[in-house]
Design an enzyme around this catalytic site. Structure first.
Site, mmCIF file in Angstrom:
data_model
loop_
_atom_site.group_PDB
_atom_site.id
_atom_site.type_symbol
_atom_site.label_atom_id
_atom_site.label_comp_id
_atom_site.label_asym_id
_atom_site.label_seq_id
_atom_site.Cartn_x
_atom_site.Cartn_y
_atom_site.Cartn_z
ATOM 1 N N SER A 1 0.822 -1.196 0.000
ATOM 2 C CA SER A 1 0.000 0.000 0.000
ATOM 3 C C SER A 1 0.870 1.266 0.000
ATOM 4 C CB SER A 1 -0.964 -0.045 1.186
ATOM 5 O OG SER A 1 -2.038 0.826 0.986
ATOM 6 N N ASP B 1 -7.936 -5.698 -6.453
ATOM 7 C CA ASP B 1 -7.769 -4.465 -5.686
ATOM 8 C C ASP B 1 -8.022 -3.261 -6.581
ATOM 9 O OD1 ASP B 1 -7.012 -2.571 -3.739
ATOM 10 O OD2 ASP B 1 -4.932 -2.633 -4.399
ATOM 11 N N HIS C 1 -6.271 -6.427 -2.242
ATOM 12 C CA HIS C 1 -5.199 -5.540 -1.793
ATOM 13 C C HIS C 1 -4.192 -6.256 -0.908
ATOM 14 C CE1 HIS C 1 -3.652 -1.487 -0.940
ATOM 15 N NE2 HIS C 1 -3.600 -1.802 0.337
#
Length: 503
Positions: free
Chosen positions: A224, A412, A469
């Site tokens: 991330s 994601d 994700h």
């Protein structure tokens, strides 16, 4: 004439939040904010997994110049099930500690360290979660740590924890994240120089304390917003080694999962990905893509050191993402196959319950400090860092043979695989042509396709199938195999290498 686009950019920045916030929206939680700093609680979900408020510190602490900078304790946690290790459970080295950051006023960085269930000679891996401002305990308990938390607050061994093939560190950073804290507001970090310097200082102290691991291969991993942290940390370690600043860390590579690294390219991929996955219509795609030139201009003006332009581009560019969410309904933007359940899209409440138990806090040595998963204070401080490009420092590392793996789960939205593969393909370095010409190959686990791989020299890109994700949470076995093979030098399944050699 050159000043005209700048004036136009800032004029539209003033108009944009009001126009977006007044649009009809069935879910007020996702309405675009009117004020930049009030935006943290709603936009924290863009790259964060949990909102919450964490102050840097409440109590006043007195510095003792004679006290050690790194204070670590061995953990004796009861874990249910079989460890899957030949090493007796009581001999597995599980540690938690604080490091008093050297070049700060009063900051202390909290970390976990788990020695390998395999061999002490396994590589040392550090994991960085994103946010900015989200604790790495999110990964520890829900992705790739040694154990998970059951509903009755018991710990259960994770069969696919990354400690099976590495000695792994989970660190709460920047200051103010998780259990890391300071009693001085001046220790907040506003950009990657401060973040990477703190990590470098921590690693120097860590390897001084654990000097028998200094010779081991060392890798930086995370996901991330760590798409910013990781390249900056890798460059800082690389520079420290070259300039012989301290202990020579045996940096071999860095891996970024579903990261934000080159915003100019990645924000341009949002509408394309959403259209391709059926989240928005062609008409909506046409409308949303009209925002992108302004976003791109803002990022260009932000450069590497802007402040006002960086904050403005943050607002403009995130309106692309917000516009998609307004049309997408109640999707989980970390995994578009799922609905967003509640205000967090995932339920991570067991982690906060577990870490805020008195017995656990005592075992960790954090006193009565309350654990909060993600810090809006840290998030807000890093707003002007958001749109900076951290691809620019990577080519020099590749040229010197430092390995890079970019991987991304296919479902994601927030840091989607399409934006990631685009920036990797566009990166200019001596091996770029060979990489772009490299064929796609299946990434197989147990002879079944788990992803699509492109690799050449020190650079690899992996699109992980059936994952969102958080790849290690969605595909734990494949993620562990990915790490193991990558650190050994080849992501191709061993039996296929053997078959190819025979042919």
């Amino acid at each position: 004439m050159e000043s005209r686009p700048r004036h136009y950019f800032f004029f539209l920045v003033l108009l944009l939040p009001a126009s977006l916030s007044s649009s009809s929206n069935p879910n007020p939680r996702r309405a675009y904010p009117r004020n930049l700093f009030r935006s943290a609680e709603s936009l924290i979900r863009d790259l964060n997994l949990l909102p919450g408020i964490q102050q840097l510190g409440a109590e006043i602490e007195v510095k003792d110049p004679l006290s050690p900078r790194l204070v670590e304790r061995r953990l004796d946690l009861r874990i249910l099930g079989e460890s899957g290790s030949e090493i007796p459970v009581e001999q597995l080295g599980h540690h938690a500690g604080y490091y008093r950051l050297e070049h700060t006023h009063a900051a202390k960085m909290f970390y976990f360290f788990f020695e390998s269930r395999g061999s002490s000679s396994d590589p040392v891996v550090i994991w960085l979660s994103g946010g900015p401002g989200c604790s790495s305990e999110l990964a520890l308990f829900y992705e790739n740590g040694p154990f998970k938390i059951a509903d009755n607050m018991s710990l259960i061994w994770n069969d696919y924890g990354w400690d099976k093939v590495s000695n792994i560190i989970f660190v709460d950073q920047p200051t103010g994240t998780g259990f890391s804290y300071s009693t001085d507001i001046r220790d907040l970090r506003y950009g990657e120089k401060g973040v990477s310097d703190d990590l470098y200082d921590f690693l120097q102290a860590f390897f001084k304390e654990h000097s028998h691991f200094l010779k081991n291969d060392f890798y930086i991993t995370g996901e991330s917003y760590a798409g910013h942290y990781i390249p900056a940390a890798a460059e800082r370690i690389y520079r420290g080694n070259k300039e012989k600043e301290g202990l020579q860390l045996n940096l071999k590579g860095f891996a970024i999962g579903n990261g934000l690294t080159d915003p100019a390219i990645q924000y341009g991929a949002y509408a394309d990905y959403a259209l391709e996955m059926g989240i928005i219509s062609q008409r909506a795609h046409t409308s949303i893509t009209k925002i992108y030139p302004l976003c791109e201009l803002g990022i260009k003006l932000c450069g590497s050191s802007g402040v006002i332009s960086c904050a403005a581009s943050y607002v403009v560019c995130n309106s692309i993402f917000t516009s998609i969410l307004l049309l997408a309904g109640n999707i989980n933007y970390y995994d578009i196959r799922k609905e967003c359940e509640g205000s967090l899209c995932y339920d991570f409440s067991n982690m906060e319950k577990f870490l805020n138990q008195d017995s656990v806090r005592n075992a960790l040595g954090v006193g009565n400090r309350k654990f909060v998963s993600c810090s809006p204070l840290v998030y807000e401080a890093m707003v002007t860092d958001w749109m900076k490009n951290f691809e620019v420092g990577i080519p020099a590392l590749l040229e010197d043979g430092i390995q890079l793996l970019i991987y991304a789960g296919e479902y994601d939205l927030i840091c989607n695989w399409l934006g990631n593969v685009r920036w990797v393909n566009s990166m200019e370095w001596s091996g770029s042509q060979l990489f772009n010409e490299a064929p796609l190959a299946p990434f197989t686990v147990d002879s079944k396709e788990a992803g699509v791989l492109k690799t050449s020299g020190p650079l690899s890109f992996l699109k992980m199938l059936d994952a969102g994700h958080m790849v290690p949470m969605d595909q734990p076995k494949a993620a562990l195999e990915m790490l193991r093979r990558w650190m050994k030098g080849s992501l191709i399944e061993e039996q296929y290498i053997t078959a190819a050699a025979v042919m």
